[in-house]
Motif scaffolding. Structure first.
Motif, PDB file in Angstrom:
ATOM      1  N   LEU A 140       0.830  -1.214   0.000  1.00  0.00           N
ATOM      2  CA  LEU A 140       0.000   0.000   0.000  1.00  0.00           C
ATOM      3  C   LEU A 140       0.863   1.261   0.000  1.00  0.00           C
ATOM      4  N   ARG A 141       1.928   1.241   0.788  1.00  0.00           N
ATOM      5  CA  ARG A 141       2.826   2.395   0.821  1.00  0.00           C
ATOM      6  C   ARG A 141       3.428   2.636  -0.554  1.00  0.00           C
ATOM      7  N   GLN A 142       3.892   1.552  -1.188  1.00  0.00           N
ATOM      8  CA  GLN A 142       4.482   1.684  -2.521  1.00  0.00           C
ATOM      9  C   GLN A 142       3.450   2.138  -3.543  1.00  0.00           C
ATOM     10  N   ARG A 143       2.236   1.620  -3.448  1.00  0.00           N
ATOM     11  CA  ARG A 143       1.183   2.032  -4.396  1.00  0.00           C
ATOM     12  C   ARG A 143       0.895   3.523  -4.252  1.00  0.00           C
ATOM     13  N   ASN A 144       0.865   4.021  -3.032  1.00  0.00           N
ATOM     14  CA  ASN A 144       0.636   5.456  -2.829  1.00  0.00           C
ATOM     15  C   ASN A 144       1.769   6.277  -3.438  1.00  0.00           C
ATOM     16  N   GLU A 145       2.997   5.821  -3.283  1.00  0.00           N
ATOM     17  CA  GLU A 145       4.140   6.525  -3.870  1.00  0.00           C
ATOM     18  C   GLU A 145       4.082   6.494  -5.394  1.00  0.00           C
ATOM     19  N   ILE A 146       3.709   5.358  -5.943  1.00  0.00           N
ATOM     20  CA  ILE A 146       3.574   5.242  -7.395  1.00  0.00           C
ATOM     21  C   ILE A 146       2.488   6.190  -7.887  1.00  0.00           C
ATOM     22  N   GLY A 147       1.399   6.265  -7.148  1.00  0.00           N
ATOM     23  CA  GLY A 147       0.308   7.169  -7.510  1.00  0.00           C
ATOM     24  C   GLY A 147       0.754   8.620  -7.539  1.00  0.00           C
ATOM     25  N   LYS A 148       1.595   8.994  -6.596  1.00  0.00           N
ATOM     26  CA  LYS A 148       2.099  10.369  -6.569  1.00  0.00           C
ATOM     27  C   LYS A 148       2.948  10.662  -7.799  1.00  0.00           C
ATOM     28  N   THR A 149       3.646   9.649  -8.291  1.00  0.00           N
ATOM     29  CA  THR A 149       4.503   9.813  -9.463  1.00  0.00           C
ATOM     30  C   THR A 149       3.692   9.865 -10.751  1.00  0.00           C
ATOM     31  N   HIS A 150       2.723   8.963 -10.887  1.00  0.00           N
ATOM     32  CA  HIS A 150       2.001   8.809 -12.146  1.00  0.00           C
ATOM     33  C   HIS A 150       0.685   9.576 -12.221  1.00  0.00           C
ATOM     34  N   LEU A 151       0.087   9.838 -11.085  1.00  0.00           N
ATOM     35  CA  LEU A 151      -1.251  10.425 -11.066  1.00  0.00           C
ATOM     36  C   LEU A 151      -1.239  11.753 -10.335  1.00  0.00           C
ATOM     37  N   SER A 152      -2.242  12.535 -10.628  1.00  0.00           N
ATOM     38  CA  SER A 152      -2.376  13.816  -9.942  1.00  0.00           C
ATOM     39  C   SER A 152      -3.067  13.613  -8.596  1.00  0.00           C
ATOM     40  N   LYS A 153      -2.782  14.479  -7.676  1.00  0.00           N
ATOM     41  CA  LYS A 153      -3.467  14.442  -6.385  1.00  0.00           C
ATOM     42  C   LYS A 153      -4.959  14.756  -6.533  1.00  0.00           C
ATOM     43  N   LYS A 154      -5.370  15.253  -7.678  1.00  0.00           N
ATOM     44  CA  LYS A 154      -6.760  15.640  -7.888  1.00  0.00           C
ATOM     45  C   LYS A 154      -7.681  14.450  -8.138  1.00  0.00           C
ATOM     46  N   LEU A 155      -7.125  13.254  -8.324  1.00  0.00           N
ATOM     47  CA  LEU A 155      -7.959  12.074  -8.512  1.00  0.00           C
ATOM     48  C   LEU A 155      -8.473  11.611  -7.160  1.00  0.00           C
ATOM     49  N   ASP A 156      -9.791  11.550  -7.036  1.00  0.00           N
ATOM     50  CA  ASP A 156     -10.371  11.102  -5.781  1.00  0.00           C
ATOM     51  C   ASP A 156     -10.541   9.589  -5.782  1.00  0.00           C
ATOM     52  N   MET A 157     -11.028   9.059  -4.677  1.00  0.00           N
ATOM     53  CA  MET A 157     -11.157   7.607  -4.525  1.00  0.00           C
ATOM     54  C   MET A 157     -12.128   7.011  -5.542  1.00  0.00           C
ATOM     55  N   ALA A 158     -13.178   7.731  -5.898  1.00  0.00           N
ATOM     56  CA  ALA A 158     -14.127   7.209  -6.889  1.00  0.00           C
ATOM     57  C   ALA A 158     -13.459   7.066  -8.258  1.00  0.00           C
ATOM     58  N   CYS A 159     -12.614   8.023  -8.625  1.00  0.00           N
ATOM     59  CA  CYS A 159     -11.869   7.919  -9.893  1.00  0.00           C
ATOM     60  C   CYS A 159     -10.936   6.718  -9.865  1.00  0.00           C
ATOM     61  N   LEU A 160     -10.225   6.543  -8.763  1.00  0.00           N
ATOM     62  CA  LEU A 160      -9.298   5.421  -8.649  1.00  0.00           C
ATOM     63  C   LEU A 160     -10.043   4.092  -8.652  1.00  0.00           C
ATOM     64  N   GLN A 161     -11.200   4.045  -7.976  1.00  0.00           N
ATOM     65  CA  GLN A 161     -11.996   2.822  -7.970  1.00  0.00           C
ATOM     66  C   GLN A 161     -12.496   2.502  -9.374  1.00  0.00           C
ATOM     67  N   LEU A 162     -12.967   3.505 -10.083  1.00  0.00           N
ATOM     68  CA  LEU A 162     -13.436   3.299 -11.449  1.00  0.00           C
ATOM     69  C   LEU A 162     -12.285   2.830 -12.342  1.00  0.00           C
ATOM     70  N   LEU A 163     -11.135   3.437 -12.196  1.00  0.00           N
ATOM     71  CA  LEU A 163      -9.970   3.024 -12.974  1.00  0.00           C
ATOM     72  C   LEU A 163      -9.609   1.568 -12.675  1.00  0.00           C
ATOM     73  N   ASP A 164      -9.650   1.187 -11.403  1.00  0.00           N
ATOM     74  CA  ASP A 164      -9.380  -0.203 -11.029  1.00  0.00           C
ATOM     75  C   ASP A 164     -10.391  -1.154 -11.671  1.00  0.00           C
ATOM     76  N   LEU A 165     -11.663  -0.785 -11.696  1.00  0.00           N
ATOM     77  CA  LEU A 165     -12.692  -1.637 -12.302  1.00  0.00           C
ATOM     78  C   LEU A 165     -12.487  -1.769 -13.812  1.00  0.00           C
ATOM     79  N   ILE A 166     -12.018  -0.715 -14.442  1.00  0.00           N
ATOM     80  CA  ILE A 166     -11.709  -0.772 -15.878  1.00  0.00           C
ATOM     81  C   ILE A 166     -10.552  -1.739 -16.114  1.00  0.00           C
ATOM     82  N   VAL A 167      -9.535  -1.672 -15.255  1.00  0.00           N
ATOM     83  CA  VAL A 167      -8.384  -2.570 -15.366  1.00  0.00           C
ATOM     84  C   VAL A 167      -8.815  -4.024 -15.168  1.00  0.00           C
TER      85      VAL A 167
END
Length: 111
Positions: A8-35
């Motif tokens: 989880l710690r690594q995933r959060n760090e990866i998110g900071k590198t690849h994604l904007s802080k403006k993505l909320d949990m619903a966006c991330l959940q939707l992205l996960d469901l698409i994946v």
């Protein structure tokens, strides 16, 4: 549990590198469901995505899809019949998930 927390710690760090802080949990959940749909070799249409009630209302999902498109994480592409749009990950999103997969594998290796 330590491996999971490290992941989880690594995933959060990866998110900071690849994604904007403006993505909320619903966006991330939707992205996960698409994946997940893509991994299962299922095409997720925009109509099917709008029915994902665990993410929110159709209006909320529509807004989140637009945000994901604005951040160049997904594209909605017409199918051959030109009536249905299918959601696909962009190269940017694929790189994000490839790095997450690598982090997951690293936390699973024996010490």
């Amino acid at each position: 549990m330590n491996n999971y927390c490290e992941f989880l710690r690594q995933r959060n760090e990866i998110g900071k590198t690849h994604l904007s802080k403006k993505l909320d949990m619903a966006c991330l959940q939707l992205l996960d469901l698409i994946v997940i749909a893509m991994h299962d070799k299922k095409e997720l249409s925009v109509s099917n995505a709008l029915a994902l009630s665990e993410v929110g209302s159709p209006a909320t999902i529509h807004k989140k899809l637009q945000i994901l498109r604005d951040f160049d994480l997904v594209n909605a592409i017409f199918t051959t019949d030109k009536r249905t749009k299918v959601i696909k990950l962009t190269d940017k999103a694929q790189a994000y998930y490839a790095e997450i997969a690598q982090a997951f594998r690293a936390t699973q290796s024996p010490n």
